[in-house]
Design a protein around this motif. Structure first.
Motif, mmCIF file in Angstrom:
data_model
loop_
_atom_site.group_PDB
_atom_site.id
_atom_site.type_symbol
_atom_site.label_atom_id
_atom_site.label_comp_id
_atom_site.label_asym_id
_atom_site.label_seq_id
_atom_site.Cartn_x
_atom_site.Cartn_y
_atom_site.Cartn_z
ATOM 1 N N ARG A 100 -46.704 -46.404 61.690
ATOM 2 C CA ARG A 100 -46.745 -46.459 60.217
ATOM 3 C C ARG A 100 -46.504 -47.884 59.725
ATOM 4 O O ARG A 100 -47.169 -48.354 58.805
ATOM 5 C CB ARG A 100 -45.699 -45.512 59.626
ATOM 6 N N GLU A 101 -45.561 -48.575 60.371
ATOM 7 C CA GLU A 101 -45.257 -49.957 59.973
ATOM 8 C C GLU A 101 -46.460 -50.862 60.228
ATOM 9 O O GLU A 101 -46.795 -51.716 59.408
ATOM 10 C CB GLU A 101 -44.039 -50.453 60.744
ATOM 11 N N ALA A 102 -47.120 -50.660 61.379
ATOM 12 C CA ALA A 102 -48.300 -51.454 61.702
ATOM 13 C C ALA A 102 -49.420 -51.192 60.708
ATOM 14 O O ALA A 102 -50.146 -52.110 60.306
ATOM 15 C CB ALA A 102 -48.770 -51.149 63.129
ATOM 16 N N VAL B 268 -49.062 -50.278 57.593
ATOM 17 C CA VAL B 268 -48.695 -50.921 56.329
ATOM 18 C C VAL B 268 -48.995 -52.416 56.394
ATOM 19 O O VAL B 268 -49.569 -52.991 55.455
ATOM 20 C CB VAL B 268 -47.202 -50.691 56.018
ATOM 21 N N ARG B 269 -48.639 -53.051 57.519
ATOM 22 C CA ARG B 269 -48.904 -54.488 57.663
ATOM 23 C C ARG B 269 -50.397 -54.767 57.658
ATOM 24 O O ARG B 269 -50.858 -55.745 57.048
ATOM 25 C CB ARG B 269 -48.273 -55.023 58.960
ATOM 26 N N HIS B 270 -51.170 -53.897 58.315
ATOM 27 C CA HIS B 270 -52.627 -54.069 58.334
ATOM 28 C C HIS B 270 -53.194 -53.949 56.924
ATOM 29 O O HIS B 270 -54.040 -54.760 56.518
ATOM 30 C CB HIS B 270 -53.255 -53.022 59.243
ATOM 31 N N GLN C 46 -51.698 -54.542 54.152
ATOM 32 C CA GLN C 46 -51.297 -55.721 53.381
ATOM 33 C C GLN C 46 -52.186 -56.917 53.713
ATOM 34 O O GLN C 46 -52.572 -57.678 52.820
ATOM 35 C CB GLN C 46 -49.827 -56.048 53.663
ATOM 36 N N ARG C 47 -52.518 -57.073 55.010
ATOM 37 C CA ARG C 47 -53.400 -58.182 55.405
ATOM 38 C C ARG C 47 -54.795 -58.003 54.808
ATOM 39 O O ARG C 47 -55.409 -58.972 54.335
ATOM 40 C CB ARG C 47 -53.495 -58.269 56.934
#
Length: 220
Positions: free
Chosen positions: A77-79, A81-83, A85-86
């Motif tokens: 889930r964190e990955a 979210v980061r993706h 955002q990028r």
């Protein structure tokens, strides 16, 4: 917990399960049934162990597997979210370049296919023709991250057929008419948008026609 404590906890869970079964609004309580099943599992675990064995969740393979699965899901889930955002940040960047009229000068990066999808979503599913043309030109010219053959191969799974057909036609035309200026090839985008399958077939035909032949090969 020793066997006596586990037995007491199991009896409590059974009591609450019987109580819940008497109330229609609690009869389908998934959490209660799961808790009862877990205490039953732990009791069976101790019953199969050596006498006086104490239950320790830190050594319980089932608990450890559940914790590992939860940690992996949290990391996923964190990955994600980061993706996201990028992708959003890159979409803002490309939108700014579009407004400045300098998009075609930008070098495509890994993940720009998803950025194209984000820009399409922001536009209410309106086709992003200029971004598609930019990606098609970069794919045909092997610019940016498309210099990597693996990235070009992966693009087939990320880009829509019109963009891929456009890129294929541009690539074929580059071999057939290497001196053609970019402005002379704008018809390729219109063809790909209108008839992507036919455009892909035309690109394949032109590519075959310009494929160098082996001078040592004898005619059939």
């Amino acid at each position: 917990m020793d066997a006596a404590a586990v037995a007491a906890a199991l009896e409590d869970a059974r009591f609450f399960a019987r109580q819940d079964s008497r109330h229609e609004d609690l009869a389908d309580d998934v959490r209660g049934r799961a808790e009862l099943a877990e205490w039953e599992r732990i009791e069976q675990l101790l019953a199969a162990a050596a006498p006086d064995t104490v239950y320790d969740p830190d050594t319980d393979d089932v608990v450890r597997a559940e914790l590992a699965a939860e940690a992996a899901a949290a990391a996923e889930r964190e990955a994600a979210v980061r993706h996201a955002q990028r992708v959003e940040a890159r979409a803002d960047e490309l939108q700014a370049l579009r407004e400045l009229g300098t998009l075609e000068q930008a070098e495509p990066r890994e993940g720009d296919e998803a950025v194209r999808d984000e820009l399409t979503r922001r536009a209410g599913s309106y086709v992003q023709a200029d971004v598609g043309t930019w990606l098609a030109q970069a794919l045909a010219a092997h610019r940016g991250h498309y210099a990597d053959p693996a990235a070009r191969e992966a693009a087939a799974g990320f880009l829509p057929q019109p963009v891929l057909a456009h890129a294929a036609l541009l690539s074929a035309l580059a071999h057939l008419v290497p001196a053609a200026a970019p402005g002379e090839l704008t018809f390729a985008a219109r063809l790909a948008a209108a008839e992507p399958e036919a455009t892909a077939d035309l690109a394949a035909l032109l590519a075959d026609a310009t494929e160098p032949t082996d001078p040592t090969e004898s005619p059939a």
